[in-house]
Scaffold this active site. Structure first.
Site, PDB file in Angstrom:
ATOM      1  N   ARG A 101      39.446  30.190  32.690  1.00 45.85           N
ATOM      2  CA  ARG A 101      38.535  31.099  33.127  1.00 45.85           C
ATOM      3  C   ARG A 101      37.393  31.493  32.763  1.00 45.85           C
ATOM      4  O   ARG A 101      36.537  33.081  32.690  1.00 45.85           O
ATOM      5  CB  ARG A 101      39.423  32.557  33.234  1.00 45.85           C
ATOM      6  N   SER A 114      45.763  38.183  39.288  1.00 44.58           N
ATOM      7  CA  SER A 114      45.717  38.561  37.892  1.00 44.58           C
ATOM      8  C   SER A 114      44.239  39.403  37.682  1.00 44.58           C
ATOM      9  O   SER A 114      43.624  39.154  37.299  1.00 44.58           O
ATOM     10  CB  SER A 114      46.152  36.984  37.159  1.00 44.58           C
ATOM     11  N   GLU A 151      40.749  39.437  33.867  1.00 45.14           N
ATOM     12  CA  GLU A 151      39.715  38.313  34.570  1.00 45.14           C
ATOM     13  C   GLU A 151      38.845  38.933  35.924  1.00 45.14           C
ATOM     14  O   GLU A 151      38.065  38.490  35.722  1.00 45.14           O
ATOM     15  CB  GLU A 151      41.248  37.569  35.191  1.00 45.14           C
TER      16      GLU A 151
END
Ligand SMILES: Cc1cc2nc3c(=O)[nH]c(=O)nc-3n(C[C@H](O)[C@H](O)[C@H](O)COP(=O)(O)OP(=O)(O)OC[C@H]3O[C@@H](n4cnc5c(N)ncnc54)[C@H](O)[C@@H]3O)c2cc1C
Length: 303
Positions: free
Chosen positions: A177, A227, A297
Site C-alpha cells: 500500500r 479498507s 489507508e
C-alpha cells in the site's frame, strides 16, 4: 467566486463546472461543494490547469475515481482536477514475450481488466474489481489477492513540478500500500505502461469470477472507501477491529460494517465528521486493547 479561478476558462477549454457537489463522484458519497472542478482529457489540459493554479496560488487537488478519499463536508475553495472521467485513453502493443498496454492515469482498473480479458492477457484479473483509477492505484500500489499494480507496471510517467519525468519500476519503490509517489507533493501521475502475457480467456474468467465472488461475500454493498486502515504485523486491521468489539458501531449515518470490520459504510447521509469520529474511536480502542497504532489507508482531504 474568486475571479482568478473563474478566469481559468481563458486558458483551459476542456470540461469544467463551478459550485459542484463532489459527493456524487466519491465512492463514500461524502463531501461538500467544490468551487471548481475540471475534467481534463489530455496531458496538455492537465498541464494547463496545473500551471494556472500554481501561478495564481490557487489550492488544488487531484482525484482519480474518488474511491480512497474521505472528502470533508465544508466548501473547498479551489480546483479539483478529476481524471477518472475523460483522461482514459490507452494503447496496446505487442512486445517480446507479451503485450505492453500504455494507459492514461484516469483509466479505471475495471476497464483495464476488460481490455486485458478481450485480448486474453493475464496479470490484472483480481485488480479489475478495485473501483479506482490507474493513478490512484499506482499511488498506493493497490492490490487484491496478492496481485499488485506494481507487479505488472514497467514504467510510470509523472508531471513532477511541471517537468515530465519517467520512472522505471525500480524507481517507484512499490511496497505494501505504498509507492515513492505517496510522499511527493505536486505530482500528477500521467500514464503508466503495464506488461501482460497471453493466456486463455477461460483462465481469466475463472480468476475474475473468484475475485467477484470474494467481494460479494466479504464486502458490504453500501457506499464506502474500501479498507480504512492498513493491515498491521499483529493481524489484518479488520480482524483487530472485530476483536476490539467494534463491528456494528454507528455514529450518525456512518457505521463500522458487520460484514468487514475495516469498512465504514455510509448508511444514508453520513458526514465526514461521523466517519472521523469512528476512525478516532477505532484508533483509541485498538491502542487500548493491543497497544499498537494503526495507520490509515484512506486519504483525508478538506477536513
Ligand atoms: C468497495 C471498495 C473496495 C476496494 N478494494 C480495494 C482492494 O482490494 N485493494 C486496494 O488496494 N484498494 C481497494 N480499494 C481502495 C481504492 O479503490 C484504491 O486505493 C484505488 O486504487 C484508488 O483509486 P482512485 O482513482 O479511486 O483514487 P482516488 O480516491 O481518486 O485518490 C486516492 C489518492 O490518490 C491521489 N491520486 C489519484 N490519482 C492520481 C494521479 N493521477 N496522480 C497523482 N495522485 C493521484 C489522490 O490525490 C488521493 O490522494 C477499495 C475501495 C472500495 C470503495
Amino acid at each position: 467566486m474568486d475571479n482568478k479561478l473563474f478566469n481559468i476558462t481563458k486558458v483551459y477549454k476542456g470540461e469544467i463546472a463551478f459550485n459542484y457537489d463532489i459527493k456524487k463522484l466519491m465512492s463514500w458519497k461524502i463531501g461538500g461543494l467544490v468551487e471548481c472542478i475540471a475534467f481534463p482529457k489530455s496531458e496538455q489540459e492537465i498541464i494547463e490547469l496545473k500551471e494556472y493554479v500554481e501561478k495564481h496560488e490557487i489550492p488544488y487537488y487531484i482525484i482519480g475515481k474518488g474511491s480512497n478519499i474521505l472528502f470533508g463536508n465544508q466548501i473547498f475553495q479551489g480546483l479539483i482536477i478529476y481524471l477518472g472521467k475523460n483522461y482514459t485513453s490507452y494503447n496496446i502493443e505487442e512486445v517480446t514475450g507479451g503485450f505492453k498496454i500504455t494507459c492514461s492515469s484516469g483509466l479505471t482498473l475495471a476497464k483495464l481488466g476488460n481490455i486485458a480479458k478481450e485480448e486474453m492477457l493475464s496479470g490484472c484479473e483480481y485488480l479489475s474489481y478495485i473501483p479506482g483509477s490507474i493513478g490512484g492505484a499506482i499511488l498506493t500500489n493497490a492490490e487484491a489477492h496478492k496481485q499488485a499494480i506494481g507487479n505488472i507496471t514497467t514504467k510510470v510517467k509523472v508531471l513532477d513540478n511541471n517537468r515530465i519525468v519517467e520512472y522505471t519500476k525500480e524507481m517507484c519503490d512499490f511496497k505494501y500500500r505504498s509507492s515513492i509517489f505517496e510522499n511527493k507533493s505536486n505530482i500528477v501521475i500521467l500514464s503508466i505502461e503495464v506488461y501482460l502475457i497471453k493466456t486463455s480467456k477461460e483462465e481469466i474468467s475463472l480468476k475474475m469470477k473468484e475475485a467477484k465472488d470474494y467481494r460479494l461475500s466479504k464486502q458490504p454493498n453500501k457506499p464506502s472507501a474500501g479498507s480504512v486502515f492498513k493491515n498491521h504485523s499483529l493481524g489484518p486491521a479488520g480482524k483487530l477491529i472485530e476483536d476490539a468489539g467494534l463491528k456494528g458501531l454507528k455514529v450518525g449515518d456512518a457505521k463500522i460494517s458487520e460484514l468487514h470490520g475495516n469498512f465504514i459504510t455510509n448508511e444514508n447521509m453520513a458526514t465526514s465528521e461521523d466517519v472521523i469520529y469512528l476512525i478516532e474511536t477505532i484508533r483509541q480502542k485498538i491502542k487500548d486493547k493491543f497497544d499498537i497504532d494503526i495507520e490509515l489507508e484512506i486519504k483525508l482531504f478538506n477536513l
